[in-house]
Write a protein that holds these residues in place. Sequence first.
Motif, PDB file in Angstrom:
ATOM      1  N   VAL A  44       4.938   5.533  -3.105  1.00  0.00           N
ATOM      2  CA  VAL A  44       5.405   6.918  -3.063  1.00  0.00           C
ATOM      3  C   VAL A  44       6.271   7.178  -4.286  1.00  0.00           C
ATOM      4  CG1 VAL A  44       6.730   8.626  -1.769  1.00  0.00           C
ATOM      5  CG2 VAL A  44       5.308   6.978  -0.556  1.00  0.00           C
ATOM      6  N   THR A  99       8.694  -0.809   5.345  1.00  0.00           N
ATOM      7  CA  THR A  99       8.769   0.053   4.163  1.00  0.00           C
ATOM      8  C   THR A  99       9.866  -0.457   3.245  1.00  0.00           C
ATOM      9  OG1 THR A  99       7.977   2.010   5.341  1.00  0.00           O
ATOM     10  CG2 THR A  99       9.225   2.388   3.324  1.00  0.00           C
ATOM     11  N   ASP A 131       4.838   0.573   1.098  1.00  0.00           N
ATOM     12  CA  ASP A 131       4.697  -0.076   2.405  1.00  0.00           C
ATOM     13  C   ASP A 131       4.231  -1.520   2.223  1.00  0.00           C
ATOM     14  OD1 ASP A 131       5.422   2.243   3.696  1.00  0.00           O
ATOM     15  OD2 ASP A 131       3.344   2.895   4.020  1.00  0.00           O
ATOM     16  N   SER A 133      -4.905  -1.447  -1.599  1.00  0.00           N
ATOM     17  CA  SER A 133      -3.860  -2.365  -1.125  1.00  0.00           C
ATOM     18  C   SER A 133      -4.028  -3.720  -1.798  1.00  0.00           C
ATOM     19  CB  SER A 133      -3.935  -2.528   0.392  1.00  0.00           C
ATOM     20  OG  SER A 133      -5.165  -3.100   0.771  1.00  0.00           O
ATOM     21  N   SER A 159       0.849  -1.192   0.000  1.00  0.00           N
ATOM     22  CA  SER A 159       0.000   0.000   0.000  1.00  0.00           C
ATOM     23  C   SER A 159       0.884   1.241   0.000  1.00  0.00           C
ATOM     24  CB  SER A 159      -0.934   0.017   1.216  1.00  0.00           C
ATOM     25  OG  SER A 159      -0.179   0.070   2.412  1.00  0.00           O
ATOM     26  N   ASN A 160       0.252   2.376  -0.257  1.00  0.00           N
ATOM     27  CA  ASN A 160       0.904   3.679  -0.177  1.00  0.00           C
ATOM     28  C   ASN A 160       2.184   3.786  -1.010  1.00  0.00           C
ATOM     29  OD1 ASN A 160      -1.073   4.455   1.732  1.00  0.00           O
ATOM     30  ND2 ASN A 160       0.163   3.537   3.378  1.00  0.00           N
ATOM     31  N   GLY A 209      -5.139   4.858  -2.081  1.00  0.00           N
ATOM     32  CA  GLY A 209      -5.289   4.117  -0.836  1.00  0.00           C
ATOM     33  C   GLY A 209      -5.612   2.648  -0.975  1.00  0.00           C
TER      34      GLY A 209
END
Length: 764
Positions: A437, A531, A510, A451, A434-435, A449
């Motif tokens: 970057v 992470t 993540d 996953s 998820s998330n 958002g």
Amino acid sequence: MEIIVNITIIHSGIQFCVFPKVIMMNKYSHNNGSRNAFSMLEMVMVVSLIGIVSSVAIMGYANIGSSSRSIKLKSDVETLNRALLAYAGSGGALDEVTNASEAISRLKSSLSPEIAARIPGFAGSFADQRISYSLQDAGEAQSGALRALWDNNKKRFVIATSGQGGIRQFTLEDPSESDPPSEDNRQPYLLYAENSSWIWDYEDAGKAVPLSPTIVTVADSPTSAAAAIMTDPSVPTLVSHPENGILTSPLVSLPTGTYDISLFNFSVSLIDPNPAGAAEILYSIDHEPWQEYHGPFDVKANSMIKVQAIAKDPGMWRNSSQKSEYYHVKPEALTEPVAIASATQFALDGSAVRVVISNPNDPRVSKIAYRVNGAGWTDYSSPLSLKEIEFPGGVEVEAKAVPILEYYLESSAHCVSVESSEFVISGNNSAKFSNPVGTSALVSNLAGGASSNYVSWGDDYYLGIDLSKSWLSYQGGDIFDVVLGERFQIGTLEYFNGKYLADTGATAVDLNLDLTLDINGTVYNPNFDFTFDLVNTVNIEDPNNPWPDADYVSINNPIASSTVIIDDYEYAFSLEFGEASNNGFALFDQFHVLEEKGAAVNTYGTLTRLGKIDEEHSITSTGELDTLKSLYDSASQESRAATSMAVAAEAELTGALDIYQNVQANGGVIAEAQKESLLQASARAQIAAEAASLSAKEARSAAAKAFFEAGKIKVRASANVDAEAASQLAQEINDIAVDARQAAIRAVQATDNLNRIIEELDFE
């Protein structure tokens, strides 16, 4: 019961002996059979006897406890062995004795009345008629309990802690009226006269023939022969040659021999076999000055004594010959100590296991030393308290008896082990990304958002050109064979290193790891967040070395920020990479994959116990910083080792390149010697790469622990610790770990390129 044989000198026709059961005084004279009163010396010996006999009563309290019983058993064995020695010294034979029952029966026996009336020594039994013993049962025999055994070779009792079952304790019991004491057939060395009115039986001999004179040089003429010997430790010399015979050398209660060190120092007595008043008895120990004999004296280990009868009237008797006795010592191996642990396995609650070590030997001659898990030996002074948090893999304690006096030998070691607590762990796991970057132009399937166990990034289409996305996929699996503190496989991570449009990729993502663990029948569902840094390298497109272009996934912090509580104990969870498939290689926290290639790597987890959750932290500020400094030193050492291995691997690659160029110059023909050199270089490079990877892993582990310790310092806000300085030190350790990782990458790349050379030359 301690039996001491004291044989005194016959003086003026009176002989006496003191033993536990009988006090005898006989006066033999050709004039009358009158009996004198007790002398002061006799009274002193009687009082001593009363003290000795009184000590026998202690034997009735044999069941006070295992410790006192062990001490009593050893004391009883020593007493019986002294009694056996006295029995042998009085003419008793032990050659036919084969067991403990026969030995005790011999000690209980006495001489017949006819022989007893003529013996100047002890005629009764050497042991109380009530002495008996009880044997160990099967359970005691299999344990390490002390037991007494009859040593048929040494003809004495010995103490043991293993082997066959033996005597548990000696006791005093009322003897059976139907089992009276037996008569012994021992042959005393000396008997009073049977056929003569004189003290000894004798036969008249012919007139003595004088010896030739001996010339003696003396500085001053002593007043008597005895005075000459008392002032000169050398051999006394005859000064006259009477015609009436030569005195007989004194009899010694203990003959020359080799004796166990446990018997020393023992008492030696002398007997004057000559007519009363004819001689003066002298003795010397270890060449010391001669001295008159007045009673028993002690002999030390490896000593020598000389004895001689000196004529009081040189005109009637001549001095006896000098007689020597040697008392050699037989070194004795100390008995193995006994170590007992309060438990054979650590408990899950973390409670300590107590280890007590007992010394069955005399503390005056030995001490106990112990060591833990093969470390250095330490003197034992008090029970050990061991905790699993200090010995997560279990612990082994070894103990041995060490001599502190001469003539004793170190015992063998006794071991006791405590196994780690039994964690039966099974389960499974799953994970979701998820998330992601990246830049504002990031393209990913998990935007907004979402996953999933699959994440992709990058734009794979540009101006009609088909490119390829990069992606990660995690596949969880079953968990089994978990050992606390050791890594266990949890799943597989796949990584495809695609070629996508610039500025559309991700730089981090993540991973939420969801574990289901069945621990000793209790189910736990911990979640751990990690992470992954997604590192896109700048491509240099070196045809001879593609690895610098390989992108990689890096675990930002291998130790999860959250912990799990199991049975009131806090555990940390760490994640690492393991074995990689073709086109990829892993360094525990990094997974490298070649450009436009895919590879898979095994993922592993580790549960590490941190401590009990309700325990207050007692670490001082100085101790916390010392921990960080120790981690710094450890990381530095591992980094240097990794760099050294990288240099070694690169040197092997340089040699391989030289061979490659020579082969190319020779039209591609490779000699057998060149093949062998390349294969050996590859093997050495592989070893160097593995060593470098291991050092890098240890350095990275030190960095992770440093961040963990720095975090604890910050949370606890220790008054005397600068938390900022701790964080800075942790960052320095991390930088060292990065250098170690880079060195390991160099070693791995050098090894891979060397193997590519071998593949290109295409030989087996």
